[in-house]
Design a protein around this motif. Structure first.
Motif, PDB file in Angstrom:
ATOM      1  N   ARG A   1       1.853   9.314  -7.317  1.00  0.00           N
ATOM      2  CA  ARG A   1       1.556  10.167  -6.763  1.00  0.00           C
ATOM      3  C   ARG A   1       1.813  11.353  -7.618  1.00  0.00           C
ATOM      4  NH1 ARG A   1       7.153   8.646  -6.389  1.00  0.00           N
ATOM      5  NH2 ARG A   1       8.420  10.215  -6.854  1.00  0.00           N
TER       6      ARG A   1
ATOM      7  N   LEU B   1      -5.924   2.785  -3.332  1.00  0.00           N
ATOM      8  CA  LEU B   1      -6.087   1.531  -2.440  1.00  0.00           C
ATOM      9  C   LEU B   1      -7.899   1.638  -1.948  1.00  0.00           C
ATOM     10  CD1 LEU B   1      -3.606   3.494  -0.142  1.00  0.00           C
ATOM     11  CD2 LEU B   1      -3.345   1.860  -1.235  1.00  0.00           C
TER      12      LEU B   1
ATOM     13  N   CYS C   1      -4.701   6.510 -10.605  1.00  0.00           N
ATOM     14  CA  CYS C   1      -3.626   6.411  -9.309  1.00  0.00           C
ATOM     15  C   CYS C   1      -4.749   7.557  -8.085  1.00  0.00           C
ATOM     16  CB  CYS C   1      -2.779   7.580  -9.814  1.00  0.00           C
ATOM     17  SG  CYS C   1      -1.454   7.095 -11.009  1.00  0.00           S
TER      18      CYS C   1
ATOM     19  N   GLU D   1       0.402  -1.225   0.026  1.00  0.00           N
ATOM     20  CA  GLU D   1      -0.146   0.016   0.026  1.00  0.00           C
ATOM     21  C   GLU D   1       1.222   1.764   0.123  1.00  0.00           C
ATOM     22  OE1 GLU D   1      -2.552  -0.322   3.036  1.00  0.00           O
ATOM     23  OE2 GLU D   1      -3.897  -1.979   2.096  1.00  0.00           O
ATOM     24  N   GLU D   2       2.190   1.111   0.978  1.00  0.00           N
ATOM     25  CA  GLU D   2       2.399   2.793   1.295  1.00  0.00           C
ATOM     26  C   GLU D   2       3.236   2.671  -0.919  1.00  0.00           C
ATOM     27  OE1 GLU D   2       6.524   3.994   3.505  1.00  0.00           O
ATOM     28  OE2 GLU D   2       4.751   3.465   4.317  1.00  0.00           O
TER      29      GLU D   2
ATOM     30  N   TRP E   1      -0.167  -4.129  -8.922  1.00  0.00           N
ATOM     31  CA  TRP E   1      -0.821  -4.006  -7.539  1.00  0.00           C
ATOM     32  C   TRP E   1      -2.118  -4.421  -8.228  1.00  0.00           C
ATOM     33  CZ3 TRP E   1      -0.505  -3.479  -2.667  1.00  0.00           C
ATOM     34  CH2 TRP E   1      -1.961  -3.253  -1.994  1.00  0.00           C
TER      35      TRP E   1
ATOM     36  N   THR F   1       1.432   3.631  -3.474  1.00  0.00           N
ATOM     37  CA  THR F   1       1.214   4.488  -3.200  1.00  0.00           C
ATOM     38  C   THR F   1       1.773   5.774  -3.755  1.00  0.00           C
ATOM     39  OG1 THR F   1      -0.383   4.213  -1.852  1.00  0.00           O
ATOM     40  CG2 THR F   1       0.537   6.709  -1.704  1.00  0.00           C
ATOM     41  N   ARG F   2       3.064   5.529  -3.513  1.00  0.00           N
ATOM     42  CA  ARG F   2       4.291   6.300  -3.525  1.00  0.00           C
ATOM     43  C   ARG F   2       4.576   6.429  -4.869  1.00  0.00           C
ATOM     44  NH1 ARG F   2       8.559   7.001  -4.646  1.00  0.00           N
ATOM     45  NH2 ARG F   2      10.960   6.449  -4.673  1.00  0.00           N
TER      46      ARG F   2
END
Length: 172
Positions: A35, A63, A59, A27-28, A101, A31-32
């Motif tokens: 961006r 999540l 984008c 998830e982190e 993902w 997300t990075r």
């Protein structure tokens, strides 16, 4: 540490991580990698309007979007790519991250999270041009590696010990 050692260590960390650890890492990291600043350099002639809208939506909702919805957004993006090989690096990074993902969400395979980790390393490398023989020489690359380690193995370097391990007392 050279690049091959880094890859091997990341793979070891992903294989050994808990389910909650790999999920938090995924998830982190995704997300990075999606961006908004990565998408700013995209040229208008690289993607159709529909593809740009799908990329922006995917984008922004990475999540919360389901694997099926993400699959559909990726299909729209792929259908709307207007260039053969010269896709903006930030856009390419975001698309690759979304694809990994999506397959992770669909199949729960850790290999897709390994690929996210490698895309994240490549993203930093694109910014700082790291030395492949000493990949952690730049502060940015060292920080990214530590981020990955912290998420996948929170006990790394913490000096934790096995609570069942008993050290006999020395007697005078």
């Amino acid at each position: 540490m050279d690049y091959n050692e880094l890859e091997a260590d990341i793979l070891r960390l992903i294989v050994g991580a808990t389910e909650s650890g790999v999920r938090a890492f995924g998830e982190e990291t995704v997300t990075r990698l999606v961006r908004p600043e990565l998408l700013r350099g995209a040229a208008e002639d690289e993607l159709t309007e529909e593809a740009r809208a799908a990329l922006t939506t995917a984008c922004a909702n990475v999540l919360t979007i389901s694997a099926a919805e993400l699959h559909d957004e990726l299909a729209t993006i792929y259908d709307g790519i207007l260039v053969d090989d010269d896709l903006n690096p930030g856009v390419l990074t975001a698309i690759q991250a979304l694809a990994h993902w999506q397959t992770y969400l669909e199949r729960n395979r850790r290999g897709d999270l390994y690929e996210l980790a490698i895309r994240s390393i490549e993203d930093v490398d694109h910014e700082v041009s790291a030395d492949l023989d000493d990949i952690l020489a730049t502060p940015e690359m060292a920080a990214e590696y530590e981020r990955i380690r912290r998420l996948l193995d929170p006990d790394a370097g913490q000096g934790t010990r096995d609570p069942l391990h008993v050290v006999p007392e020395s007697r005078p």
